[in-house]
Design an enzyme around this catalytic site. Structure first.
Site: not given
Length: 163
Positions: A74-76
């Site tokens: 998700a953060e990527t």
């Protein structure tokens, strides 16, 4: 994992970074952690980022996809979307990430799709939906990134007033 593959970028993004002499695939990659986890970015624009990640190798002791692995995915991809929104003069730095895990996954690939909730001058927020191969939602995440001016040493292109 980590082999080069073709990522679909909008032509205007390719042109912008090519003019700066920047390797766009390296700049908008999954990074070292994402590469170790097998994250493969398939499509990337400020409006939508799509990537896959294998469940195998990213599990917790019970054999289920680790929640932290979902957070990395998700953060990527949320960060890639925010960076593309900010353009070559900005860098995106995650300041808030929350994840709700809906169901477990034991095998195959999960796919993350990041779409913008808010795209402003100083922040960008993306919703990320992670689904299994049967298109069942595994996780829903929301990432907010601060968009700040690029500084020397950030590992991103620096534009000067003459650029």
């Amino acid at each position: 994992m980590g082999e080069q593959h073709h990522v679909k970028f909008p032509q205007e993004v390719i042109d912008e970074y090519a003019a700066l002499g920047v390797d766009i695939l390296a700049l908008f990659s999954a990074g070292h952690l994402g590469t170790r986890m097998g994250v493969q970015i398939l499509e990337a624009s400020a409006e939508r980022v799509v990537a896959t990640m294998p469940v195998e190798g990213n599990t917790q002791p019970y054999g289920l996809l680790h929640g932290g692995a979902s957070a990395v995915l998700a953060e990527t991809i949320g960060s890639v979307g925010a960076m593309l929104h900010g353009g070559s003069s900005k860098i995106a730095v995650g300041v808030d990430l929350n994840c709700t895990h809906h169901r477990g996954a034991r095998s195959g690939l999960v796919t993350g799709v990041a779409t913008p909730v808010h795209r402003g001058r100083s922040t960008a927020t993306y919703e990320i939906v992670i689904s299994d191969e049967e298109e069942r939602r595994v996780c829903t995440a929301r990432l907010t990134c601060l968009l700040r001016d690029v500084r020397a040493g950030d590992g991103a292109p620096v534009r000067t007033a003459g650029d």
